[in-house]
Design a protein around this motif. Structure first.
Motif, PDB file in Angstrom:
ATOM      1  N   LEU A  32       0.823  -1.210   0.000  1.00 65.63           N
ATOM      2  CA  LEU A  32       0.000   0.000   0.000  1.00 65.63           C
ATOM      3  C   LEU A  32       0.858   1.261   0.000  1.00 65.63           C
ATOM      4  CD1 LEU A  32      -2.762  -1.091   2.557  1.00 65.63           C
ATOM      5  CD2 LEU A  32      -2.879  -1.111   0.061  1.00 65.63           C
ATOM      6  N   LYS A  33       1.952   1.221   0.745  1.00 65.39           N
ATOM      7  CA  LYS A  33       2.826   2.388   0.810  1.00 65.39           C
ATOM      8  C   LYS A  33       3.522   2.647  -0.518  1.00 65.39           C
ATOM      9  CE  LYS A  33       6.550   4.385   3.611  1.00 65.39           C
ATOM     10  NZ  LYS A  33       7.498   4.154   4.747  1.00 65.39           N
ATOM     11  N   THR A  74       2.350   2.221  -3.500  1.00 66.40           N
ATOM     12  CA  THR A  74       1.464   2.574  -4.623  1.00 66.40           C
ATOM     13  C   THR A  74       0.462   3.683  -4.325  1.00 66.40           C
ATOM     14  OG1 THR A  74       0.000   0.754  -3.948  1.00 66.40           O
ATOM     15  CG2 THR A  74       1.613   0.285  -5.666  1.00 66.40           C
ATOM     16  N   TYR A  75       0.347   4.115  -3.072  1.00 69.43           N
ATOM     17  CA  TYR A  75      -0.749   5.014  -2.716  1.00 69.43           C
ATOM     18  C   TYR A  75      -0.657   6.380  -3.417  1.00 69.43           C
ATOM     19  CZ  TYR A  75       2.046   7.977   0.426  1.00 69.43           C
ATOM     20  OH  TYR A  75       2.963   8.867   0.931  1.00 69.43           O
ATOM     21  N   LYS A  76       0.565   6.841  -3.686  1.00 70.40           N
ATOM     22  CA  LYS A  76       0.709   8.168  -4.293  1.00 70.40           C
ATOM     23  C   LYS A  76       0.065   8.222  -5.676  1.00 70.40           C
ATOM     24  CE  LYS A  76       4.960   9.462  -1.879  1.00 70.40           C
ATOM     25  NZ  LYS A  76       6.398   9.852  -2.014  1.00 70.40           N
ATOM     26  N   TYR A  94      -2.415   6.434  -6.821  1.00 68.91           N
ATOM     27  CA  TYR A  94      -3.876   6.404  -6.719  1.00 68.91           C
ATOM     28  C   TYR A  94      -4.437   7.729  -6.221  1.00 68.91           C
ATOM     29  CZ  TYR A  94      -3.901   1.416  -7.663  1.00 68.91           C
ATOM     30  OH  TYR A  94      -3.771   0.196  -8.276  1.00 68.91           O
ATOM     31  N   LEU A  95      -3.746   8.367  -5.307  1.00 70.87           N
ATOM     32  CA  LEU A  95      -4.203   9.674  -4.827  1.00 70.87           C
ATOM     33  C   LEU A  95      -4.142  10.710  -5.939  1.00 70.87           C
ATOM     34  CD1 LEU A  95      -2.648   9.909  -1.243  1.00 70.87           C
ATOM     35  CD2 LEU A  95      -4.993   9.339  -1.882  1.00 70.87           C
ATOM     36  N   ASN A 124      -5.059   1.606 -12.736  1.00 69.38           N
ATOM     37  CA  ASN A 124      -5.204   0.519 -11.765  1.00 69.38           C
ATOM     38  C   ASN A 124      -4.683  -0.792 -12.332  1.00 69.38           C
ATOM     39  OD1 ASN A 124      -6.113  -0.734  -9.332  1.00 69.38           O
ATOM     40  ND2 ASN A 124      -7.910  -1.464 -10.415  1.00 69.38           N
ATOM     41  N   SER A 166      -4.074  -6.345  -1.567  1.00 66.94           N
ATOM     42  CA  SER A 166      -3.743  -4.946  -1.840  1.00 66.94           C
ATOM     43  C   SER A 166      -4.338  -4.503  -3.173  1.00 66.94           C
ATOM     44  CB  SER A 166      -2.230  -4.745  -1.844  1.00 66.94           C
ATOM     45  OG  SER A 166      -1.612  -5.513  -2.876  1.00 66.94           O
ATOM     46  N   TRP A 189      -7.150  -1.436  -3.650  1.00 71.72           N
ATOM     47  CA  TRP A 189      -7.018  -0.315  -4.578  1.00 71.72           C
ATOM     48  C   TRP A 189      -8.098  -0.336  -5.652  1.00 71.72           C
ATOM     49  CZ3 TRP A 189      -5.040   3.449  -2.475  1.00 71.72           C
ATOM     50  CH2 TRP A 189      -3.832   3.413  -1.781  1.00 71.72           C
ATOM     51  N   PHE A 234     -10.967   1.165  -3.988  1.00 74.88           N
ATOM     52  CA  PHE A 234     -10.706   2.601  -3.902  1.00 74.88           C
ATOM     53  C   PHE A 234     -11.021   3.291  -5.226  1.00 74.88           C
ATOM     54  CE2 PHE A 234      -7.803   6.169  -4.589  1.00 74.88           C
ATOM     55  CZ  PHE A 234      -8.068   6.958  -3.473  1.00 74.88           C
TER      56      PHE A 234
END
Length: 266
Positions: free
Chosen positions: A10-11, A13-15, A17-18, A72, A109, A113, A116
């Motif tokens: 998650l850490k 790839t989160y940027k 997706y945001l 995605n 994960s 996403w 999300f």
């Protein structure tokens, strides 16, 4: 170890997706303003101008949806390929954990996403409609609430659960295609695309041969009324649930077999 792997995934790839969800929200506001201008100024616009603005609105919405969906898929594919079969695989498979834990962390994960992204799409649609509603001084949430009431709770929740299973099987289909492609010494990426196409065609044919969602109209016309769409349609989701669960189990253990017994890192 599962929690640590999830946190790492998650850490990492989160940027992305945001960023893409933020861009999608901006596009929704822009499309809403354009649509509002058409509604409020329809009398003063020419037909060509109206068609042009409507075309831009549709293009913006479509571009946002395709951008989020493709992003995605690309992230899911790259993370799995690089971490499992690429150079990072040498580190992944030296971790003191089982292959099941690694695969479940990847799939979980990816599912998080994907959910999300779905929520981002829904919120963007709400933003788009909300901007139009503000221009017309209407409460869009009241309209959406009436729509959900008209659909009916049983049909709504069963559809969501089916989409959840379909999302999981879709993720595992990507993993399965990549894993089967690794069985070949040369042209692994090409073979992964070939297996992905074959799986998509075969599963589509099976889905058409054995309908996974059966819709049956009730005899509501004789009664002369109905409250919700759930009252109008009797939806049998059981075949769909079984079909998706069979695909999930089959593809998961195929991926597990390849990674455990046929692993050949590049």
């Amino acid at each position: 170890m599962f929690g640590k792997l999830m946190k790492y995934e998650l850490k990492a790839t989160y940027k992305w997706y945001l960023i893409i969800s933020g861009v999608l929200a901006i596009l929704a506001i822009f499309a809403g303003l354009l649509a509002s201008s058409v509604i409020t100024g329809a009398a003063s616009y020419t037909a060509d101008t109206t068609y042009t603005i409507v075309g831009i609105v549709v293009l913006v919405i479509f571009a946002g949806y395709i951008g989020l969906t493709l992003t995605n898929y690309i992230i899911i594919i790259r993370r799995f390929y690089n971490n499992i079969f690429g150079r990072e695989g040498y580190l992944t498979w030296t971790l003191p954990t089982s292959s099941h834990t690694v695969l479940l962390a990847k799939a979980t994960s990816a599912l998080i996403w994907s959910i999300f992204c779905f929520i981002s799409l829904v919120l963007s649609l709400v933003i788009f409609l909300g901007v139009i509603g503000l221009s017309q001084q209407q409460n869009i949430f009241e309209v959406l609430g009436l729509l959900l009431e008209r659909i009916g709770g049983p049909l709504f929740w069963q559809t969501l659960f089916f989409q959840l299973l379909a999302t999981i099987s879709g993720i595992l289909m990507l993993y399965c295609a990549i894993s089967l492609g690794q069985l070949f010494i040369n042209h692994r990426v090409v073979m992964a695309f070939v297996f992905g196409f074959i799986l998509w065609v075969v599963l589509s044919i099976i889905g058409r041969m054995f309908p996974t969602v059966e819709l049956t109209s009730l005899s509501y016309l004789s009664s002369g009324y109905y409250d919700t769409l759930s009252d109008v349609l009797a939806v049998n989701f059981i075949p769909a649930y079984i079909y998706e669960l069979v695909k999930i189990v089959a593809m998961y253990f195929t991926v597990h077999y390849v990674t455990k017994f046929k692993l050949n890192l590049q």
